[in-house]
Design a protein around this motif. Structure first.
Motif: not given
Length: 213
Positions: A5-20, A150-156
């Motif tokens: 979470w929060g690191r480039m590996s998240m975007c890399e995983a999304e790139k792989r999903l899109l590529a497939n 609306s409840r604040g914090g790092p997560h919805p």
């Protein structure tokens, strides 16, 4: 590869999903959701909304505060200037052209990999910024996935079994005014998150007229 979470590996995983997904030439639109998302409408409504839209749905906005421009690193210039810097939701829908742009990008990727690290959360900035630079006219600059911050914090907010009711789902489905193909509308959200596992049973008990399936 472990997606953190929060690191480039998240975007890399999304790139792989899109590529497939791009390997199947019949795929024209690509939607990224999480396991905590639920649909607010049936599949035919979702398909019509996406296929008839003149834009793709990715949140992309300029936030001047510490959680927006405050995360920018000047080492990213000249490829990414602070005036280009955007923030948005990780959950998106893109057409085939934008999906291909996201997969093949080598210009902006190293800048975000090297200089957008916690507390710069790359999944909130990389794709919104890159696509705003490359194809701003193709973006609706909003997500169609409802999230409650609306409840604040790092997560919805997370919704559990006691939150689920027909009025609640109708309210969040029509909780915002937005633009769709140049017209103002309250039909802005197709999905919603985050729903806890405890929400599953009461969701399944709702009358089919609520969600249309």
């Amino acid at each position: 590869m472990v997606a953190e979470w929060g690191r480039m590996s998240m975007c890399e995983a999304e790139k792989r999903l899109l590529a497939n997904a791009l390997l199947d030439i019949s795929n024209e639109w690509f939607v990224l959701l999480s396991e905590s998302c639920i649909p607010l409408y049936n599949m035919s409504t979702v398909y019509s909304y996406i296929s008839q839209s003149s834009h793709s749905f990715m949140g992309s906005y300029d936030e001047p505060g510490p959680y927006g421009r405050g995360r920018y690193d000047w080492h990213m210039a000249p490829e990414v200037n602070i005036t280009d810097w955007r923030k948005g939701s990780q959950w998106f829908e893109v057409d085939r052209k934008l999906a291909l742009d996201m997969v093949i990008d080598t210009t902006y990727y190293p800048k975000f990999r090297d200089f957008c690290r916690p507390a710069c959360y790359v999944d909130e900035h990389y794709f919104p910024t890159m696509l705003t630079i490359r194809s701003p006219n193709l973006l609706a600059n909003r997500s169609f996935t409802y999230v409650d911050w609306s409840r604040g914090g790092p997560h919805p907010a997370t919704f559990g079994q006691h939150d689920i009711s027909a009025p609640f789902l109708r309210r969040i489905a029509l909780s915002k005014t937005c633009t769709y193909n140049g017209e103002s509308t309250s039909f802005c959200f197709l999905f919603a998150r985050k729903f806890a596992p405890s929400a599953l049973e009461p969701l399944l008990k709702l009358d089919s007229e609520v969600l249309g399936f």
